[in-house]
Design a protein around this motif. Structure first.
Motif, PDB file in Angstrom:
ATOM      1  N   MET A   1       0.849  -1.194   0.000  1.00 52.48           N
ATOM      2  CA  MET A   1       0.000   0.000   0.000  1.00 52.48           C
ATOM      3  C   MET A   1       0.886   1.246   0.000  1.00 52.48           C
ATOM      4  N   HIS A   2       0.590   2.163  -0.921  1.00 52.09           N
ATOM      5  CA  HIS A   2       1.299   3.453  -0.942  1.00 52.09           C
ATOM      6  C   HIS A   2       0.458   4.480  -0.196  1.00 52.09           C
ATOM      7  N   TYR A   3       1.118   5.319   0.545  1.00 50.58           N
ATOM      8  CA  TYR A   3       0.398   6.360   1.273  1.00 50.58           C
ATOM      9  C   TYR A   3       0.746   7.727   0.685  1.00 50.58           C
ATOM     10  N   HIS A   4      -0.177   8.703   0.836  1.00 53.36           N
ATOM     11  CA  HIS A   4       0.119  10.064   0.390  1.00 53.36           C
ATOM     12  C   HIS A   4       1.208  10.658   1.266  1.00 53.36           C
ATOM     13  N   LYS A   5       1.186  10.265   2.523  1.00 48.15           N
ATOM     14  CA  LYS A   5       2.174  10.828   3.452  1.00 48.15           C
ATOM     15  C   LYS A   5       2.522   9.759   4.482  1.00 48.15           C
ATOM     16  N   LEU A   6       3.802   9.630   4.772  1.00 48.29           N
ATOM     17  CA  LEU A   6       4.192   8.668   5.808  1.00 48.29           C
ATOM     18  C   LEU A   6       4.101   9.323   7.179  1.00 48.29           C
ATOM     19  N   GLU A   7       3.754   8.505   8.166  1.00 40.48           N
ATOM     20  CA  GLU A   7       3.725   9.039   9.530  1.00 40.48           C
ATOM     21  C   GLU A   7       5.135   9.229  10.064  1.00 40.48           C
ATOM     22  N   GLN A   8       5.275  10.154  10.986  1.00 41.53           N
ATOM     23  CA  GLN A   8       6.580  10.380  11.621  1.00 41.53           C
ATOM     24  C   GLN A   8       6.856   9.274  12.633  1.00 41.53           C
ATOM     25  N   PHE A   9       8.119   9.092  12.939  1.00 40.71           N
ATOM     26  CA  PHE A   9       8.457   8.197  14.052  1.00 40.71           C
ATOM     27  C   PHE A   9       7.946   8.820  15.351  1.00 40.71           C
ATOM     28  N   PRO A  10       7.500   7.997  16.291  1.00 45.30           N
ATOM     29  CA  PRO A  10       7.047   8.568  17.574  1.00 45.30           C
ATOM     30  C   PRO A  10       8.169   9.380  18.222  1.00 45.30           C
ATOM     31  N   LYS A  11       7.789  10.383  18.994  1.00 41.10           N
ATOM     32  CA  LYS A  11       8.792  11.286  19.617  1.00 41.10           C
ATOM     33  C   LYS A  11       9.757  10.534  20.531  1.00 41.10           C
ATOM     34  N   ASP A  12       9.221   9.510  21.200  1.00 37.04           N
ATOM     35  CA  ASP A  12      10.075   8.784  22.146  1.00 37.04           C
ATOM     36  C   ASP A  12      10.648   7.499  21.536  1.00 37.04           C
ATOM     37  N   PHE A  13      10.739   7.461  20.203  1.00 41.40           N
ATOM     38  CA  PHE A  13      11.245   6.269  19.518  1.00 41.40           C
ATOM     39  C   PHE A  13      12.665   5.955  20.000  1.00 41.40           C
ATOM     40  N   LEU A  14      12.911   4.698  20.283  1.00 42.39           N
ATOM     41  CA  LEU A  14      14.208   4.304  20.840  1.00 42.39           C
ATOM     42  C   LEU A  14      15.218   4.028  19.716  1.00 42.39           C
ATOM     43  N   TRP A  15      15.863   5.077  19.264  1.00 41.33           N
ATOM     44  CA  TRP A  15      16.945   4.913  18.291  1.00 41.33           C
ATOM     45  C   TRP A  15      18.153   4.385  19.055  1.00 41.33           C
ATOM     46  N   GLY A  16      18.668   3.256  18.635  1.00 42.47           N
ATOM     47  CA  GLY A  16      19.769   2.706  19.419  1.00 42.47           C
ATOM     48  C   GLY A  16      20.684   1.827  18.606  1.00 42.47           C
ATOM     49  N   ALA A  17      21.372   0.944  19.283  1.00 43.82           N
ATOM     50  CA  ALA A  17      22.247  -0.038  18.653  1.00 43.82           C
ATOM     51  C   ALA A  17      22.521  -1.133  19.682  1.00 43.82           C
ATOM     52  N   SER A  18      23.016  -2.264  19.195  1.00 41.28           N
ATOM     53  CA  SER A  18      23.144  -3.466  20.041  1.00 41.28           C
ATOM     54  C   SER A  18      24.543  -4.066  20.046  1.00 41.28           C
ATOM     55  N   ILE A  19      24.831  -4.748  21.135  1.00 42.88           N
ATOM     56  CA  ILE A  19      25.987  -5.655  21.193  1.00 42.88           C
ATOM     57  C   ILE A  19      25.603  -6.819  22.119  1.00 42.88           C
ATOM     58  N   SER A  20      26.481  -7.807  22.204  1.00 44.39           N
ATOM     59  CA  SER A  20      26.280  -8.844  23.226  1.00 44.39           C
ATOM     60  C   SER A  20      27.566  -8.982  24.025  1.00 44.39           C
ATOM     61  N   ALA A  21      27.451  -9.545  25.207  1.00 43.64           N
ATOM     62  CA  ALA A  21      28.607  -9.647  26.107  1.00 43.64           C
ATOM     63  C   ALA A  21      29.769 -10.407  25.455  1.00 43.64           C
ATOM     64  N   TYR A  22      29.505 -11.624  25.016  1.00 40.34           N
ATOM     65  CA  TYR A  22      30.659 -12.441  24.592  1.00 40.34           C
ATOM     66  C   TYR A  22      31.285 -11.955  23.299  1.00 40.34           C
ATOM     67  N   GLN A  23      30.515 -11.224  22.489  1.00 42.60           N
ATOM     68  CA  GLN A  23      31.070 -10.760  21.221  1.00 42.60           C
ATOM     69  C   GLN A  23      31.802  -9.420  21.361  1.00 42.60           C
ATOM     70  N   ALA A  24      31.554  -8.716  22.469  1.00 41.65           N
ATOM     71  CA  ALA A  24      32.144  -7.379  22.618  1.00 41.65           C
ATOM     72  C   ALA A  24      33.118  -7.271  23.794  1.00 41.65           C
ATOM     73  N   GLU A  25      32.791  -7.899  24.928  1.00 38.77           N
ATOM     74  CA  GLU A  25      33.512  -7.590  26.167  1.00 38.77           C
ATOM     75  C   GLU A  25      34.961  -8.035  26.198  1.00 38.77           C
ATOM     76  N   GLY A  26      35.259  -9.241  25.726  1.00 34.67           N
ATOM     77  CA  GLY A  26      36.597  -9.797  25.971  1.00 34.67           C
ATOM     78  C   GLY A  26      36.734 -10.087  27.455  1.00 34.67           C
ATOM     79  N   ALA A  27      37.964  -9.920  28.002  1.00 38.73           N
ATOM     80  CA  ALA A  27      38.205 -10.163  29.436  1.00 38.73           C
ATOM     81  C   ALA A  27      37.513 -11.452  29.865  1.00 38.73           C
ATOM     82  N   PHE A  28      37.726 -12.495  29.058  1.00 38.69           N
ATOM     83  CA  PHE A  28      36.902 -13.704  29.198  1.00 38.69           C
ATOM     84  C   PHE A  28      37.117 -14.432  30.525  1.00 38.69           C
TER      85      PHE A  28
END
Ligand code: BGP
Length: 469
Positions: A1-28
């Motif tokens: 479905m095409h829209y005439h106008k797209l809605e904005q992202f919510p104001k409190d949208f959680l823009w972020g990024a991810s990692i996991s412990a074993y792939q990032a931390e080291g100090a095993f």
């Protein structure tokens, strides 16, 4: 479905990024951290192992400072069970507990919402020696750990993820390493493990809500819509088979507390049905998630099973992951999508479709906890890293999310993989996903210096604008 106008992202949208412990931390093995199955399992020899990884353990302040500079509203990381619990009379490791307090406090200091995964593939090895998740007693161990997490961090963390990609653990166990014996659990054992992990998760949901903590909790599954290879009805059934067995069967239990009907028949027909104790379904029903987190990378295309012994094949460029299942489905090629250098399908429209299907089914808010473009990057002599393909990939997926939001799907955040470069699950340091380049190779640790990629500056603008231009 095409829209005439797209809605904005919510104001409190959680823009972020991810990692996991074993792939990032080291100090095993530092500060009395215990070894996990990841530390003990065999991984490909010619790529980086997880001993030093990105050394986030020693760089977290600098890293979170950079994430703040990028403008992140949220940062998803996992806590290593092996840093928290000691499995002796001391019960907890104070140094490990203090480490995650520091990580969380550092996020909060910069106005970044910490999003915590409790379990990202790294079972303590001492539990594995007692049967791991196949042993029902591991459920209680998990709950003990979870209790500590809620007690320590419950007033600081608003978003909890229980288990990362339970479906990867069960359907592609080799993806996180091969046990020293060289033997992966049998299918029967895997579905017993699955049942125990589902119980552990349901108990964690319930405990969280019983404690009346202020935040929310949910599962994190790797989810993807399935396309049928052709209009042949048998292809449609096969696509439905795999969409159910790979995705819905895990989420239906997490959300509804029941086993999906088709999943039940599949397990019974193949004599894979796990041992279920009296009261297990009461436990499963008593724990409810507040939202659903998904990791989305690609769609899959599915053809009818031939059921002649040839339904299984290795994923392109990746002998450790088998696709197809005898009598269930076969993997097929999709001529309408691109691929990453590692052969992963690039399909932003598939994300919109996946979000719609997920929202159709459960009507719960959705948090996208992984999505990203894994490829080699080059550090130029002037310290720049040009990653236009990654920017393009992320932009297309953000656009698809905006379309899904316009469709009416409630998406609350986007946390691409990965915040900084980390060790790929089994493809080392050559395959990078980060906004921040970590200067090391598979064989040379160098100084592990951090550099901002072009995607860093691009994402910074996206977050400032609360969306694409
Ligand atoms: C997901 C895992 C992550 C991450 C990502 C990328 O399945 O949750 O831990 O590794 O995939 O995969 P890879 O590292 O194999 O490219």
């Amino acid at each position: 479905m095409h829209y005439h106008k797209l809605e904005q992202f919510p104001k409190d949208f959680l823009w972020g990024a991810s990692i996991s412990a074993y792939q990032a931390e080291g100090a095993f093995d530092e500060d009395d951290k215990l070894l996990s199955i990841i530390d003990k399992y065999n991984h490909p020899k010619d790529v980086a192992n997880f001993e030093v990884a990105s050394d986030f353990y020693h760089h977290f302040k600098e890293d979170i400072q950079l994430l703040a500079e990028m403008g992140l509203k949220a940062f998803r990381f996992s806590i290593a069970w092996t840093r928290i619990m000691t499995f002796d009379e001391s019960r907890v490791n104070k140094k490990g507990i203090a480490f995650y307090h520091q990580v969380i406090d550092e996020c909060l200091k910069h106005g970044i919402e910490p999003i915590v995964t409790m379990y990202h593939f790294d079972l303590p090895y001492c539990l594995e020696e007692k049967g791991g998740w196949a042993n029902r007693a591991t459920i209680d161990q998990f709950l003990d750990y979870v209790q500590v997490l809620f007690q320590e961090y419950g007033d600081k963390v608003n978003y909890w993820l229980t288990i990362n990609e339970q479906n990867t653990m069960i359907l592609h166990p080799g993806a996180i390493g091969i046990p020293e014996t060289g033997e992966l659990p049998t299918k029967k054992e895997l579905f017993q493990i699955n049942h125990h992990v589902l119980l552990a998760q349901a108990k964690a949901f319930k405990l969280y809500h019983d404690l009346h903590l202020k935040g929310q909790i949910g599962p994190a599954i790797n989810l993807t819509a399935m396309y049928q290879a052709t209009a042949a009805p048998a292809d449609a059934i096969a696509a439905h088979n795999w969409e159910t067995l790979r995705g819905w069967s895990f989420l239906d239990t997490a959300v509804r507390g029941t086993y999906n009907y088709l999943f039940e028949k599949y397990l019974m027909d193949r004599k894979l049905y796990p041992t279920v104790n009296n009261g297990d379904f009461d436990i499963l029903k008593a724990g409810k998630p507040d939202f659903i987190a998904i990791n989305y990378y690609s769609t899959a295309t599915i053809a009818a099973s031939k059921n002649d012994g040839t339904d299984q094949s290795a994923r392109a460029g990746d002998q450790q992951i088998m696709l197809g299942e005898e009598g269930v489905y076969r993997a097929a090629e999709n001529p309408y999508v691109d691929k990453t250098p590692y052969g992963w399908v690039v399909d932003p429209i598939g994300l919109r479709l996946t979000l719609r299907k997920l929202y159709d089914r459960y009507g719960l808010p959705i948090l996208i906890t992984e999505n990203g473009y894994g490829a080699p990057d080059t550090l130029e002599v002037n310290g720049s890293i040009h990653d236009p393909e990654r920017i393009n990939y992320l932009a297309q997926h953000i656009y698809a999310i905006q379309e899904a939001i316009t469709d009416g799907v409630q998406v609350i955040g986007y946390l691409p993989w990965s915040a900084i470069d980390v060790v790929s699950t089994h493809q080392g340091f050559n395959k990078r996903y980060g906004f921040i380049y970590v200067d090391r190779t598979d064989s040379d640790l160098k100084e592990l210096k951090r550099w901002k990629k072009d995607s860093f500056y691009w994402y910074q603008k996206v977050i400032q604008r609360n969306g694409l231009n």
